[in-house]
Scaffold this motif. Sequence first.
Motif, PDB file in Angstrom:
ATOM      1  N   VAL A   1      32.100 -64.943  69.907  1.00 32.25           N
ATOM      2  CA  VAL A   1      31.121 -63.782  69.606  1.00 32.25           C
ATOM      3  C   VAL A   1      31.322 -63.352  68.237  1.00 32.25           C
ATOM      4  O   VAL A   1      32.270 -63.168  67.918  1.00 32.25           O
ATOM      5  N   VAL A   2      30.145 -63.235  67.548  1.00 34.57           N
ATOM      6  CA  VAL A   2      30.164 -62.662  66.097  1.00 34.57           C
ATOM      7  C   VAL A   2      31.365 -61.303  66.148  1.00 34.57           C
ATOM      8  O   VAL A   2      31.802 -61.292  64.877  1.00 34.57           O
ATOM      9  N   SER A   3      30.812 -60.492  66.885  1.00 35.83           N
ATOM     10  CA  SER A   3      31.597 -59.141  66.751  1.00 35.83           C
ATOM     11  C   SER A   3      32.931 -59.335  67.186  1.00 35.83           C
ATOM     12  O   SER A   3      33.991 -58.341  67.026  1.00 35.83           O
ATOM     13  N   ASN A   4      33.553 -60.638  67.579  1.00 33.64           N
ATOM     14  CA  ASN A   4      35.132 -60.589  67.674  1.00 33.64           C
ATOM     15  C   ASN A   4      35.502 -61.688  66.644  1.00 33.64           C
ATOM     16  O   ASN A   4      36.391 -62.513  66.788  1.00 33.64           O
ATOM     17  N   GLY A   5      34.581 -61.833  65.529  1.00 35.25           N
ATOM     18  CA  GLY A   5      35.035 -62.610  64.435  1.00 35.25           C
ATOM     19  C   GLY A   5      34.967 -62.089  63.031  1.00 35.25           C
ATOM     20  O   GLY A   5      34.261 -61.085  62.848  1.00 35.25           O
ATOM     21  N   LEU A   6      35.660 -62.494  62.059  1.00 37.38           N
ATOM     22  CA  LEU A   6      35.538 -62.234  60.731  1.00 37.38           C
ATOM     23  C   LEU A   6      35.371 -63.623  59.820  1.00 37.38           C
ATOM     24  O   LEU A   6      36.216 -64.505  60.385  1.00 37.38           O
ATOM     25  N   LEU A   7      34.736 -63.325  58.837  1.00 37.78           N
ATOM     26  CA  LEU A   7      34.954 -64.523  58.000  1.00 37.78           C
ATOM     27  C   LEU A   7      35.749 -64.411  56.790  1.00 37.78           C
ATOM     28  O   LEU A   7      35.548 -63.476  55.859  1.00 37.78           O
ATOM     29  N   LEU A   8      36.834 -65.104  56.749  1.00 36.63           N
ATOM     30  CA  LEU A   8      37.968 -65.007  55.941  1.00 36.63           C
ATOM     31  C   LEU A   8      38.344 -66.061  55.040  1.00 36.63           C
ATOM     32  O   LEU A   8      38.055 -67.344  55.633  1.00 36.63           O
ATOM     33  N   ARG A   9      38.478 -65.979  53.759  1.00 37.78           N
ATOM     34  CA  ARG A   9      39.326 -66.920  52.988  1.00 37.78           C
ATOM     35  C   ARG A   9      40.640 -67.613  53.470  1.00 37.78           C
ATOM     36  O   ARG A   9      41.103 -66.893  54.525  1.00 37.78           O
ATOM     37  N   ALA A  10      40.701 -68.795  53.583  1.00 40.27           N
ATOM     38  CA  ALA A  10      41.821 -69.449  54.148  1.00 40.27           C
ATOM     39  C   ALA A  10      43.200 -68.929  54.225  1.00 40.27           C
ATOM     40  O   ALA A  10      43.761 -68.396  55.244  1.00 40.27           O
ATOM     41  N   ASP A  11      43.406 -68.307  52.982  1.00 39.62           N
ATOM     42  CA  ASP A  11      44.823 -67.545  52.822  1.00 39.62           C
ATOM     43  C   ASP A  11      44.770 -66.213  53.591  1.00 39.62           C
ATOM     44  O   ASP A  11      45.875 -65.883  54.346  1.00 39.62           O
ATOM     45  N   ILE A  12      43.679 -65.529  53.480  1.00 37.30           N
ATOM     46  CA  ILE A  12      43.670 -64.422  53.989  1.00 37.30           C
ATOM     47  C   ILE A  12      43.550 -64.444  55.608  1.00 37.30           C
ATOM     48  O   ILE A  12      43.943 -63.682  56.471  1.00 37.30           O
ATOM     49  N   HIS A  13      42.883 -65.356  56.089  1.00 39.41           N
ATOM     50  CA  HIS A  13      43.033 -65.927  57.744  1.00 39.41           C
ATOM     51  C   HIS A  13      44.380 -66.185  58.159  1.00 39.41           C
ATOM     52  O   HIS A  13      44.552 -65.500  59.299  1.00 39.41           O
ATOM     53  N   THR A  14      45.143 -66.798  57.414  1.00 37.65           N
ATOM     54  CA  THR A  14      46.534 -67.040  57.647  1.00 37.65           C
ATOM     55  C   THR A  14      47.267 -65.493  57.983  1.00 37.65           C
ATOM     56  O   THR A  14      48.157 -65.185  58.639  1.00 37.65           O
ATOM     57  N   LEU A  15      47.141 -64.773  56.793  1.00 36.83           N
ATOM     58  CA  LEU A  15      47.885 -63.552  56.648  1.00 36.83           C
ATOM     59  C   LEU A  15      47.389 -62.772  58.003  1.00 36.83           C
ATOM     60  O   LEU A  15      48.171 -61.864  58.645  1.00 36.83           O
ATOM     61  N   PHE A  16      45.865 -62.668  58.352  1.00 31.75           N
ATOM     62  CA  PHE A  16      45.228 -61.809  59.426  1.00 31.75           C
ATOM     63  C   PHE A  16      46.116 -62.465  60.487  1.00 31.75           C
ATOM     64  O   PHE A  16      46.426 -61.661  61.551  1.00 31.75           O
ATOM     65  N   ASP A  17      46.211 -63.831  60.845  1.00 27.45           N
ATOM     66  CA  ASP A  17      46.638 -64.401  62.365  1.00 27.45           C
ATOM     67  C   ASP A  17      48.139 -64.113  62.247  1.00 27.45           C
ATOM     68  O   ASP A  17      48.619 -63.597  63.277  1.00 27.45           O
TER      69      ASP A  17
END
Length: 304
Positions: free
Chosen positions: A231-247
Amino acid sequence: MEKDYVVARKKPAAVSTGAYASELLQEGHVYTRNDLRDLFSITASSINNGIFKPSAFDSVWLFVTEQKTADRTQYDDLLTGDILHMEGQTQGGTDHLLEEHVERGLELLLFYRKNKFEHPGAGFTYKGKFLYQSRSGSLPTSFTLIQASSPTLTSSFIEAKLQTAGEFNPKNIVDARTKVLASIVRRKGQSKFRSTLLRAYNYRCAVTGCEIEALLEAAHIVPYQGADTNVVSNGLLLRADIHTLFDLGLCWVDPTKLVVKLAEGLEGSEYEALRDQPISLPENVFDRPSADALRWHFNALKSY
């Protein structure tokens, strides 16, 4: 990036030489192709291709030019921090060398330049070893690679996470460490979930504002556990490297102030400018990230 256009054929497995070109190269040094010919006694004309395998070494050389001249095919190649997004040959003739480099005992070495005239003699900066992370599409295939020396692959809390993850069986993979680390760079996300996030965030990374669609990924705040978490409220649109840092827990979003927070390991890095910056939010309040989900993500970091 200069790729060759040979139609892919079934090739026998290359014989391992036990020699690695990286041992004779200096990271950060600029090399022209002529320099490399002289240094490694190379006579093969295929060194002019964007992806080159010297026969005497267990190495694959990636020659990447970010901004191509008008006479070259305009492949989508970009190095962002430690993350390389690149496209393979049009016909995929060398895709197996990238995707299976660990199994084949090959190192991937990156030679990178912003444009052909960045360095004298059309040279490239040698960036060192990279690891395959993921692929998508075909003809050409889009690859995501990460620098082998990236801090995100050696941080102590990541090692702790890997030890307790329990989802990988080292007996079933050739290189357990590489295979597990490769999994941290997610695919762009389920197509419907990603498409919804792209529209909600107006095709811009929530943290950096990046508008290059090919680099934008659908990040789950609470890890994917089926359709209910898509669901959208459980997501963020992130640049690939930021996604990696976030995970990896190297960055997160304050659930109350909705600003970016960074781990100590990123102090003094290129990401420092993002600290305490507010994230971009969807116009529709129902699409905005759930405070409960962000709080869960923050609390989960404490176990790393």
